[in-house]
Write a protein that holds these residues in place. Structure first.
Motif, PDB file in Angstrom:
ATOM      1  N   LEU A   1      25.546  44.055  46.376  1.00 11.95           N
ATOM      2  CA  LEU A   1      26.387  43.707  45.361  1.00 11.95           C
ATOM      3  C   LEU A   1      27.826  44.668  45.359  1.00 11.95           C
ATOM      4  O   LEU A   1      28.936  44.493  45.246  1.00 11.95           O
ATOM      5  N   ASP A   2      27.492  46.093  45.311  1.00 12.03           N
ATOM      6  CA  ASP A   2      28.586  47.042  45.250  1.00 12.03           C
ATOM      7  C   ASP A   2      29.409  46.868  46.495  1.00 12.03           C
ATOM      8  O   ASP A   2      30.574  47.043  46.594  1.00 12.03           O
TER       9      ASP A   2
ATOM     10  N   ASN B   1      38.912  33.275  51.102  1.00 12.39           N
ATOM     11  CA  ASN B   1      40.080  33.767  50.535  1.00 12.39           C
ATOM     12  C   ASN B   1      39.776  34.216  49.064  1.00 12.39           C
ATOM     13  O   ASN B   1      38.675  33.413  48.378  1.00 12.39           O
ATOM     14  N   ILE B   2      40.465  35.080  48.678  1.00 14.60           N
ATOM     15  CA  ILE B   2      39.903  35.470  47.254  1.00 14.60           C
ATOM     16  C   ILE B   2      41.282  35.089  46.409  1.00 14.60           C
ATOM     17  O   ILE B   2      42.293  35.244  46.395  1.00 14.60           O
ATOM     18  N   TYR B   3      40.634  34.412  44.915  1.00 15.15           N
ATOM     19  CA  TYR B   3      41.628  34.251  43.948  1.00 15.15           C
ATOM     20  C   TYR B   3      41.971  35.465  43.123  1.00 15.15           C
ATOM     21  O   TYR B   3      41.366  36.249  42.858  1.00 15.15           O
ATOM     22  N   VAL B   4      43.290  35.201  43.119  1.00 12.89           N
ATOM     23  CA  VAL B   4      44.081  36.454  42.145  1.00 12.89           C
ATOM     24  C   VAL B   4      44.663  35.942  40.953  1.00 12.89           C
ATOM     25  O   VAL B   4      45.186  34.904  40.784  1.00 12.89           O
TER      26      VAL B   4
ATOM     27  N   ARG C   1      29.993  44.187  48.143  1.00 14.48           N
ATOM     28  CA  ARG C   1      30.888  42.858  48.085  1.00 14.48           C
ATOM     29  C   ARG C   1      32.007  43.221  46.926  1.00 14.48           C
ATOM     30  O   ARG C   1      33.253  42.783  47.300  1.00 14.48           O
ATOM     31  N   VAL C   2      31.808  44.076  45.849  1.00 13.51           N
ATOM     32  CA  VAL C   2      32.712  43.927  45.101  1.00 13.51           C
ATOM     33  C   VAL C   2      33.675  44.969  45.630  1.00 13.51           C
ATOM     34  O   VAL C   2      35.157  44.869  45.296  1.00 13.51           O
TER      35      VAL C   2
ATOM     36  N   PHE D   1      36.034  42.588  47.790  1.00 13.53           N
ATOM     37  CA  PHE D   1      36.909  41.931  46.904  1.00 13.53           C
ATOM     38  C   PHE D   1      38.181  42.811  46.231  1.00 13.53           C
ATOM     39  O   PHE D   1      39.256  42.596  46.752  1.00 13.53           O
ATOM     40  N   ARG D   2      37.726  44.107  45.980  1.00 17.87           N
ATOM     41  CA  ARG D   2      38.639  45.059  45.564  1.00 17.87           C
ATOM     42  C   ARG D   2      39.627  45.322  46.486  1.00 17.87           C
ATOM     43  O   ARG D   2      40.861  45.354  46.467  1.00 17.87           O
TER      44      ARG D   2
END
Lengths: 316, 316, 316, 316, 316, 316
Positions: free
Chosen positions: D279-280, D308-311, D282-283, D286-287
């Protein structure tokens, strides 16, 4: 035979030798005049070429996929070598030696063939012996078997690669029956020698290595199955069980269906052929990776092996 | 040593010998009286047991997981053999021979150990030689190495299986450096001999084969890594690179991460150890499948191999 | 033809008909006397049999894998039907009708063959037409093609299943060229009709369905490849490209290597043959699951399909 | 400390500062004179460099892999910034600050270490406490633990990343025992703090981040196992079970064999360490993706995360 | 409420209580007389039943899927307990308490609901607060949410399991925003509380746990999506972006497409909901495995977890 | 409508037409003066642009993502065409025709819509008919359905692609009930026509094809589920079972969870919709690959199909 290979070209030294052209583009200068760019190759590598002047004849005679006599001098463009060409025309066929343009095994092919005949000699079962000699007494087949590569890339991708791969496997297999008493030596050796004969029909290797249409639509496993099946049919009294087992070895030698074998190995000789095939291919990949990365502790990433390879310090 | 093994019991013949009890249940007859059922085993197989009369003593003394002297006679229940027990009591420890209850290698252990010492002799590098002798001069380690199985099931799941597996691999490896000149013989042979030493800590095999707690929480690959690392540390001047390479062979010998190797093989000796480990295990599985299916053309389905195995007709 | 099928046997009604014996065990009564248990089957199902009295003759003559005349009466053992046998002896061969013992297609085979001939008629390319007629004018081949199942289990696992599967696919394919103009109708139809001819050599279906040795060591895909290749070779002037494409369709019809196709489909007709093969097989699995689960909203779990199947209410 | 970082360079402003050279090539101008191209970097990014005049000294002194004082001016080549270098020579070692060249955690390392000591304080089991203090009272270890990155790329790939990752996980774990009463707080916290100690031996981070030889041949999981095992052995009376469980947490923290853990988690504390590690990581990914894509609704494709990551819009 | 639960039944003690019948078979004795066998259950387990005498009434009134008053006495058949039934008839509906027949959470439902309301109180965004209260002020929904299981098997497969699972996740999530400043607390908490609301429509739990038709054809992920979407539509001015993000959390909470989520998590709150969902489910599986294996060092093999679980010694 | 399309531009001919700008960079010449580079596109392809002189106005008005009137002349840079721009300014909106910039189906949309209405006519079930007409009598929906692509890349990635894909599938489905009598024609046809309606909300296609936010966070499968569910709710008396089955077809049409379907097909009509969807998509990929590779025997490698495609010789 060539005197100037791509990898030995030096800046400033005049070039005059035969090269194979794989690309040719006509471009336009700022002033509207045409010029030519090429890719030139021989068995040691590629070099870009450029031709600025008197290009009319070159435009009409130079086609990609042919051999050409090239004169010029080596320079540099954007940090990479570039051959500035002054003269280029089709090479005289009698001056072209395929071995100059395709990489070849470093081993002596005649010696390897003779070693292979030695293994054939050791096969005692008369039907299997007949099957093997039906292949290796056939001059046309042998000519192809001696020249064929074992792959287009990845491993043994050079003239004679198939023969080299087969002989290496035979050497490894030679001692197996002494370790595992349940192994039938004749069947194992026959399987080793015939498992990849379909590769003589999978590749073309006139000027570059490539797949044949059959290679891509049928594949060497099934091509080989067909070749062995045809010859077995012509041997009177060839036992059904033996036939089925030899053919199964050919079909199963990739070991798993997702690697193209329609059946997985179902008896111990088929299992061993699969393992030795895989082992010899991978040892060759390790070797070739090391050869391409002479001065590092780690080779670059090997796509197929999914790893970098560690290079040990020279032992004392 | 026993005289009556499970697989040789005949209906009607009185039975009187030692068996290992793996299950014991107390049941109730229609008339409310208790009776006992057991599972009895020795190294040749299992048989169900039933005891109808005078069961009070048996109830108090018979526990699963122990060796018992059993008297009775073989009958049949629902088509399967069943031993009707008349007398059962704990066996005298001095009458119990572990070899009666656990399957063992068919090869002579002393001969195999002596063959293994021969391979150790051939190692020329003095650090590797010292590492090997630190293991094989250690009586306690050798006692375990000689007895340990190579698995709980699947292959070589019998006393001495680890030794047998290691010797077979050493035989196969012995010729490799002659075929592949890039192979470092000393490193390869050391890797072969040490790759599975962790199995001495992975299994218990007092009466049945099972995993130790460490076997399941740590596993033989990492246990072996720890064992080899400890001994290397005690050898002054052991070169870093050699240490790293030997340890890597131990860690990578399962070849792929999903099979429990935290690293995949990264040089040719590690690759070969992995292949020979895998090959010898599979040849053993084929062999054991055939032994269990003596009179068929196809063995039953082999879960691990994901296939049935073809049994060839006896060759002429 | 039988008069009493397993699924119609009623408790209490005397039984007297022919059954196929798949298992036979000799057991012992408490009093030491032998008795027999069997498994009896016909195409409608299995039933257990038991014989208590006068078993001497039965012991000597009854072997599993044969057809027997059986007399007795249906009872019940542990909640399941059991046939108490009083008389059993080998059936007279002339009374045995294979269709009584193996399930068969519900469709009329002659009608299906005639429909298939209709599709052959529509093929205009003379080489493909010759290839098809070389198969379907060969009485021996047609006899096998009409009887062969399409599988041992899973789908169309009954006599005539191969023919039914082929005809269904031909119906689906018939309209494809009208939807996709790029599809070559002759090639598609030839591919459909020949894709599974290897199944005539993959199965035996004399009394139970099973794989042949070739079925397991070579498989219907490569057997079929060999059959089609042999016939193509005998047709003078058969174009290389056409040959290669027809053979590719046979080899690629499982669509993915992990399902046993050594090559994946590489042109549109091969793609469509693969899809229709897969679709017809799955529709048949859905159908057979529903037939076995007549009175539920959900069928039991279908291993191959990895799901239960929903049964809709009867539409108005 | 530097005054001019790569990401702040502006066209036209004179440049005069220290940079790390990762590539250097000698090329040839049309007129035959040599010129140089470089890649220059500091912790904020890379920039291409080119040097046209008076290159003789530069040719002899500039090698990739070193720190250099560079003077020049920023221009543009093919749409990308390019530094035209006029002077370059080796930097004075005392002017080089590693923190200028490697990215570092944004958090205060001393504060994080002090928070970590707080978690160690809460461990009540005296053996586990001793084990933790044997690590964190060891100045040499702590110096490495404070500086080490948690990865070479993907997440926390900067100095102090290991410490930051460990502290974040400890924060998350801190409340777990209050939610799940079956969790042993001491074992969980010890597992969290030690799970990645092997990373101090997996990476080098003098000038660029890279793997050590041990990092690639053994890996941080097994390196950490060895480190923890060594220290446990030196603690008298450390219970066997506790030892086995702590070591298992280290080995299993990647959760699955295909991710390099030779064993999967076999008790709840091992399971939680694995989840929080994942978890840490992957967070953080993302960051970091969001930081690199400041002005979009979607980040670019994240290879490792396969998306892709949503903003989201700035919340009110 | 029952007084005699299956797991407390003792041999010899008269039984007289209500049980749920899941199977009923009519069989035939040697003398042709019918007898009955049943499976009887309550929330503590199953027991086989048998009825020999006066079965006529029972045959006509006993159907599987109903509640029955049963009188009899516990015996033993083939080593397993068996209830010999003397009287059986339909239970009076007013005597039936569903909690006797379905397992239920050990936690107090009212307390958990009140804890959940506390988490809802902390949500500051007015649209999200409205969305949550639209669910939790709806008595009909709350009645289902309080009773629903979180699964049919595997984990939390009991009444109130959904509520328990949701509250545990909310506890874990409660501290997350303090650790990761980028996390939007309102969105995370809303996602946690709503992610599984679709389970109220996925299961039936009147007498046994099972899937609804919608549960199998649509699934709780998409059912929940529909429920949340419907309520969002009824809230005027609910921002599009917020709607899209809440719905995405519901859809993506299984984390990977192969586990039934049509989209993978694309922002950090969705990622955390997925992780906590997975973690809480697995912790529950570990816990339930330990409860079922109270006296061993290793639990039996856990299919879903693909491992046995280690049971540590009781800590001091 | 445009007169000069990218793919028809010739060197030397003056260019004056509208193009869509996807990239614009400001660069610096050796002398410090700025120049511009662009990427220009229309539906037939892309071309690089460069502007050397009088760029001040262009710098202020040209932004990527807009339509511009461009004048200039085609040259060549590094072997690739390059448009030297002399004048560029925003295009007059009334001169912009979206069909000039996005590829569109080659089929007539009105004819296809009318064919689709024909299929709707054949649906007899009045609830399904109402459901279909609620969509296709809704002008707003139809306008989107007619224009929407079926994908952003891979297959049918052009205006009208969704309609074309749906009609092709309806043609294939039309004959299915005649082949498989168990197929419910009304349900199948409804499933075909509605399975992809969510794509009208998954893509934007004003100037380039892209995903909407909902497309990426929710996806067309679940968007479509929501659209169909909303309309079903508004039809009084729509049977529950029919609703559940139609919605299941929409959800399951990707066939496998890893391809984004939260449920796999659970009845035969859902299975067929999945197969036809997949077949039509793949046939289109084959077709598009051939169109892009007109003069070869093998197309380039097709990422999604994981193969090159064979191009047959023109048949006689």
């Amino acid at each position: 035979m060539k005197r100037q290979y791509v990898k030995d070209l030096k800046p400033g030294v005049p070039v005059d030798d035969i090269f194979f052209v794989t690309r040719r583009d006509i471009k336009e200068r700022r002033d509207g005049a045409p010029f030519l760019t090429f890719d030139l190759m021989d068995r040691t590598g590629n070099v870009a070429g450029i031709m600025w002047d008197r290009v009319e004849d070159a435009i009409s005679c130079v086609e990609p996929g042919g051999f050409f006599r090239v004169q010029g001098k080596l320079g540099n463009y954007q940090g990479r070598p570039q051959l500035t060409v002054t003269v280029i025309y089709p090479a005289d066929p009698k001056d072209i030696d395929r071995d100059d343009f395709l990489r070849a095994t470093k081993h002596d092919r005649e010696e390897m063939m003779s070693e292979l005949h030695g293994y054939i000699e050791t096969v005692k079962d008369r039907h299997l012996k007949k099957l093997l000699t039906s292949f290796f007494d056939d001059r046309e087949f042998v000519d192809q078997f001696i020249m064929a590569p074992a792959a287009v890339q990845v491993h043994h991708a050079y003239l004679g690669g198939l023969l080299e791969h087969t002989v290496m496997m035979a050497r490894l297999a030679d001692k197996m029956p002494a370790v595992y008493s349940e192994v039938n030596r004749d069947l194992l050796m026959t399987g080793i020698i015939l498992h990849d004969v379909g590769k003589t029909g999978e590749y073309v290797y006139e000027s570059v290595l490539d797949h044949t249409y059959d290679g891509r639509l049928v594949g060497h496993i099934v091509i080989g199955y067909g070749m062995v099946r045809d010859r077995i049919k012509r041997i009177p009294g060839f036992p059904d069980e033996l036939s089925r087992m030899v053919l199964h070895i050919v079909l199963s030698h990739h070991g798993q269906m997702e690697f193209g074998s329609p059946k997985t190995p179902k008896f111990v000789e088929a299992l061993i052929v699969h393992f030795l095939d895989n082992l010899d291919a991978r040892v060759a990949m390790f070797r070739e990776a090391l050869e391409k990365n002479p001065d590092t502790k780690w080779t670059d990433y090997q796509q197929f092996l999914e790893t970098n390879i560690y290079v040990r310090d020279k032992p004392d």
